[in-house]
Design an enzyme around this catalytic site. Structure first.
Site, PDB file in Angstrom:
ATOM      1  N   ASP A 120      62.196   6.690  93.824  1.00 66.01           N
ATOM      2  CA  ASP A 120      61.334   7.522  94.669  1.00 66.01           C
ATOM      3  C   ASP A 120      59.938   7.584  94.062  1.00 66.01           C
ATOM      4  O   ASP A 120      59.730   8.226  93.030  1.00 66.01           O
ATOM      5  CB  ASP A 120      61.933   8.923  94.785  1.00 66.01           C
ATOM      6  CG  ASP A 120      61.050   9.897  95.551  1.00 66.01           C
ATOM      7  OD1 ASP A 120      60.041   9.446  96.146  1.00 66.01           O
ATOM      8  OD2 ASP A 120      61.356  11.105  95.562  1.00 66.01           O
ATOM      9  N   GLU A 156      41.349  -1.695  70.464  1.00 70.61           N
ATOM     10  CA  GLU A 156      41.543  -1.056  69.162  1.00 70.61           C
ATOM     11  C   GLU A 156      41.725   0.454  69.355  1.00 70.61           C
ATOM     12  O   GLU A 156      40.813   1.242  69.095  1.00 70.61           O
ATOM     13  CB  GLU A 156      40.344  -1.308  68.250  1.00 70.61           C
ATOM     14  CG  GLU A 156      40.072  -2.776  67.963  1.00 70.61           C
ATOM     15  CD  GLU A 156      38.810  -2.973  67.139  1.00 70.61           C
ATOM     16  OE1 GLU A 156      38.757  -3.954  66.382  1.00 70.61           O
ATOM     17  OE2 GLU A 156      37.874  -2.149  67.261  1.00 70.61           O
ATOM     18  N   GLU A 205      42.468   4.104  68.535  1.00 66.57           N
ATOM     19  CA  GLU A 205      42.610   4.998  67.389  1.00 66.57           C
ATOM     20  C   GLU A 205      43.486   6.183  67.775  1.00 66.57           C
ATOM     21  O   GLU A 205      43.635   6.498  68.967  1.00 66.57           O
ATOM     22  CB  GLU A 205      41.238   5.464  66.916  1.00 66.57           C
ATOM     23  CG  GLU A 205      40.347   4.324  66.431  1.00 66.57           C
ATOM     24  CD  GLU A 205      38.881   4.704  66.295  1.00 66.57           C
ATOM     25  OE1 GLU A 205      38.161   4.012  65.551  1.00 66.57           O
ATOM     26  OE2 GLU A 205      38.450   5.694  66.942  1.00 66.57           O
ATOM     27  N   GLU A 262      41.361   5.935  59.506  1.00 65.01           N
ATOM     28  CA  GLU A 262      40.045   5.899  60.144  1.00 65.01           C
ATOM     29  C   GLU A 262      39.142   6.987  59.571  1.00 65.01           C
ATOM     30  O   GLU A 262      39.506   7.694  58.638  1.00 65.01           O
ATOM     31  CB  GLU A 262      40.170   6.021  61.666  1.00 65.01           C
ATOM     32  CG  GLU A 262      40.055   4.698  62.424  1.00 65.01           C
ATOM     33  CD  GLU A 262      38.695   4.029  62.259  1.00 65.01           C
ATOM     34  OE1 GLU A 262      37.731   4.702  61.843  1.00 65.01           O
ATOM     35  OE2 GLU A 262      38.588   2.822  62.549  1.00 65.01           O
ATOM     36  N   GLU A 265      44.289   3.789  62.603  1.00 66.43           N
ATOM     37  CA  GLU A 265      44.184   2.662  63.535  1.00 66.43           C
ATOM     38  C   GLU A 265      45.143   1.565  63.099  1.00 66.43           C
ATOM     39  O   GLU A 265      45.301   1.300  61.903  1.00 66.43           O
ATOM     40  CB  GLU A 265      42.764   2.112  63.580  1.00 66.43           C
ATOM     41  CG  GLU A 265      42.584   0.961  64.565  1.00 66.43           C
ATOM     42  CD  GLU A 265      41.178   0.419  64.597  1.00 66.43           C
ATOM     43  OE1 GLU A 265      41.008  -0.813  64.616  1.00 66.43           O
ATOM     44  OE2 GLU A 265      40.224   1.238  64.601  1.00 66.43           O
ATOM     45  N   HIS A 304      37.871   0.610  71.267  1.00 67.19           N
ATOM     46  CA  HIS A 304      36.944  -0.503  71.449  1.00 67.19           C
ATOM     47  C   HIS A 304      37.710  -1.673  72.045  1.00 67.19           C
ATOM     48  O   HIS A 304      38.805  -2.002  71.591  1.00 67.19           O
ATOM     49  CB  HIS A 304      36.318  -0.894  70.115  1.00 67.19           C
ATOM     50  CG  HIS A 304      35.700   0.252  69.378  1.00 67.19           C
ATOM     51  ND1 HIS A 304      35.595   0.295  68.008  1.00 67.19           N
ATOM     52  CD2 HIS A 304      35.160   1.406  69.838  1.00 67.19           C
ATOM     53  CE1 HIS A 304      35.010   1.435  67.655  1.00 67.19           C
ATOM     54  NE2 HIS A 304      34.741   2.125  68.744  1.00 67.19           N
ATOM     55  N   ARG A 352      26.585  -0.757  65.528  1.00 66.09           N
ATOM     56  CA  ARG A 352      27.701  -0.010  66.105  1.00 66.09           C
ATOM     57  C   ARG A 352      27.261   1.241  66.874  1.00 66.09           C
ATOM     58  O   ARG A 352      28.101   1.986  67.377  1.00 66.09           O
ATOM     59  CB  ARG A 352      28.701   0.359  64.999  1.00 66.09           C
ATOM     60  CG  ARG A 352      29.367  -0.862  64.390  1.00 66.09           C
ATOM     61  CD  ARG A 352      30.241  -0.535  63.187  1.00 66.09           C
ATOM     62  NE  ARG A 352      30.722  -1.758  62.556  1.00 66.09           N
ATOM     63  CZ  ARG A 352      31.893  -2.337  62.821  1.00 66.09           C
ATOM     64  NH1 ARG A 352      32.686  -1.793  63.708  1.00 66.09           N
ATOM     65  NH2 ARG A 352      32.252  -3.443  62.213  1.00 66.09           N
ATOM     66  N   GLU A 373      32.375  -6.710  72.589  1.00 61.83           N
ATOM     67  CA  GLU A 373      33.187  -5.512  72.338  1.00 61.83           C
ATOM     68  C   GLU A 373      32.562  -4.322  73.065  1.00 61.83           C
ATOM     69  O   GLU A 373      31.443  -3.901  72.736  1.00 61.83           O
ATOM     70  CB  GLU A 373      33.249  -5.233  70.831  1.00 61.83           C
ATOM     71  CG  GLU A 373      33.938  -3.943  70.453  1.00 61.83           C
ATOM     72  CD  GLU A 373      33.698  -3.563  68.997  1.00 61.83           C
ATOM     73  OE1 GLU A 373      34.386  -2.654  68.512  1.00 61.83           O
ATOM     74  OE2 GLU A 373      32.797  -4.160  68.359  1.00 61.83           O
ATOM     75  N   ARG A 376      32.466  -0.539  73.453  1.00 61.85           N
ATOM     76  CA  ARG A 376      32.841   0.498  72.487  1.00 61.85           C
ATOM     77  C   ARG A 376      33.016   1.885  73.108  1.00 61.85           C
ATOM     78  O   ARG A 376      33.444   2.818  72.423  1.00 61.85           O
ATOM     79  CB  ARG A 376      31.791   0.565  71.373  1.00 61.85           C
ATOM     80  CG  ARG A 376      31.752  -0.701  70.531  1.00 61.85           C
ATOM     81  CD  ARG A 376      30.653  -0.665  69.477  1.00 61.85           C
ATOM     82  NE  ARG A 376      30.792   0.420  68.528  1.00 61.85           N
ATOM     83  CZ  ARG A 376      31.608   0.417  67.476  1.00 61.85           C
ATOM     84  NH1 ARG A 376      32.392  -0.621  67.263  1.00 61.85           N
ATOM     85  NH2 ARG A 376      31.657   1.443  66.653  1.00 61.85           N
TER      86      ARG A 376
END
Length: 469
Positions: A51, A130, A132, A213, A221, A270, A340, A358, A360
């Site tokens: 269902d 990635e 975390e 991390e 991570e 990321h 970053r 990447e 982020r």
């Protein structure tokens, strides 16, 4: 793994139950279990009825009959159940036409992969997320008419230096933003992560690295290998399952919530990505940071549609408590190699095969099937329309002069704002029937329920602001 191999696995391991799993709109895995006496090869062609009206964000009771179609290639033996249980990830099929249900995230991911091939732009999209997460000793919360609170208990937390613990307070713990990445005993979670890694590898998910991390109180991570879009989303669901259940087995609790505590880094996801055709990485070239024009246009598409993407890649009200400056959160919609603080980073690599971009800004409560598909669709729109992302960012975007800062766009500041952008900027998602207008409307309605609930609930911070006014 073929159907025949699945049946052999059942026989050789004395399997007692078969667990059919699928993912709902919010990204939470659901399951239904049958005894092995009611499982045979016909399940792979006839499916298992259920269902669908009870799944949040799916159609009502008037259109509730759905079929779970198990994918033999996803089979693994569950490492946590007492009885030997085989797990099969399923697509959700509408029995009226035999096609993947338009609101089933995994079916949607397969449509995204099919659209890539039909577009002629590429034949394979690779993704490497990635996610975390935090591991706490325990957590308590409540929100009732009589009041609200949240309490995180973590012996590893910086605020626990003055606490009394059974056996004594060792004093070894990471400070605020001090978790990246000292050896034990400051990193108190090495053995738990190792147990998670060994389980993941037993289940066929290749692991490349694990570590503590940046944040205090147990931020971690586990880095796993890239794969094609749907398979990588399957692996992400397995990773979440293994992390939360391994922590539970150790008497702790794990969460992928982006911002569970104030004053330290939140958890992101990321997402590394690249598009290939005929065995060639289309992101490799002679441009900035070794990128091709294809890759730069792909970045341009993600930046152009980032605020609409936020509704899918950052799908909680809590997501926007992470997306604030100075906690390594990429709020600025720019791209850069190595930098970053930019929303899009180009990692340094040694070969064209590894060339990738990447994103982020996504976070780990995002539904991976939806998030990867939406990122792909945005990137392909950039390629199709040759959307150049402009000049790369070379400065720390958190500390720009005001006149420069004002020129760089940002991600959304709230889920409500992101949903408004998704409503206005949706055409790129609906190409090839990957996402449908019906799905987008239902998703906005589902998520607005969360916005409204938080909006109507008094917050403890408000008492500090307004109680004595």
């Amino acid at each position: 793994m073929s159907v025949a191999n699945v049946m052999k696995l059942v026989a050789e391991n004395d399997i007692k139950f078969v667990d059919f799993r699928f993912t709902d709109t919010r990204g939470k895995e659901q399951h239904v279990t049958v005894p092995v006496s009611h499982f045979d090869e016909d399940k792979f062609t006839e499916g298992h009825a259920f269902d669908g009206s009870s799944i949040a964000g799916w159609k009502g009771i008037q259109a509730s009959d759905m079929q779970l179609m198990p994918d033999a290639s996803t089979a693994y033996i569950d490492p946590f159940f007492d009885e030997p249980t085989l797990v099969l990830t399923c697509d959700v099929v509408d029995p009226t036409d035999g096609k993947g249900y338009d609101r089933d995230p995994r079916s949607l991911a397969k449509r995204a992969e099919a659209y890539l091939k039909s577009s002629g732009l590429g034949d394979t999209a690779y993704f490497g997320p990635e996610p975390e997460f935090f591991i706490f000793d325990s957590v308590q919360w409540d929100a009732t008419m009589g009041g609200s609170f949240v309490k995180i208990n973590s012996e590893e937390a910086a605020w626990s230096s003055g606490e009394k613990f059974e056996g004594g307070n060792t004093g070894h713990r990471p400070g605020v933003k001090g978790g990246y990445f000292p050896v034990p005993p400051v990193d108190s979670l090495h053995d738990i992560r190792s147990a998670m890694v060994l389980t993941l590898e037993e289940l066929g998910v290749p692991v490349e690295v694990h570590h503590h991390e940046v944040a205090t109180a147990g931020q971690c991570e586990i880095g796993t290998k890239f794969a094609t879009l749907t398979q990588r989303a399957d692996w992400t669901q397995i990773l979440k399952y293994v992390v939360t259940n391994t922590a539970h087995a150790y008497g702790k609790t794990a969460t992928f919530m982006p911002k569970p505590m104030f004053g330290d880094n939140g958890s992101g996801m990321h997402v590394h990505q690249s598009v290939w055709k005929d065995g060639k990485n289309l992101f490799a070239g002679n441009g900035y940071a070794g990128l091709s024009d294809f890759a730069l246009y792909y970045i341009g598409g993600i930046i152009k549609h980032a605020r609409a993407l936020n509704a899918i890649t950052n799908p909680g009200t809590n997501s926007y408590k992470r997306l604030v400056p100075h906690y390594e959160a990429p709020v600025k919609l720019a791209y850069s190699a190595k930098n970053r603080s930019a929303a899009i980073r180009i990692p340094f690599v040694h070969s064209d095969k590894a060339r990738r971009v990447e994103a982020r800004f996504p976070d780990p409560i995002a539904n991976p099937y939806l998030a990867f598909s939406a990122l792909l669709m945005a990137g392909l729109d950039g390629v199709q329309n040759k959307i150049h992302p402009g000049e790369p960012a070379t400065k720390d975007l958190y500390h720009l002069p005001p006149e420069e800062d004002a020129l760089i766009p940002t991600v959304c500041s709230s889920l409500e704002q992101a949903l408004e952008y998704l409503d206005k900027d949706r055409e790129f998602l609906t190409r090839g029937g990957v996402f449908t207008d019906d799905w987008i409307d239902s998703y906005i309605a589902l998520k607005m329920e969360e916005v409204t609930k938080l909006r109507q609930t008094p917050h403890p911070v408000e008492f500090g602001l307004y109680y004595s006014c």
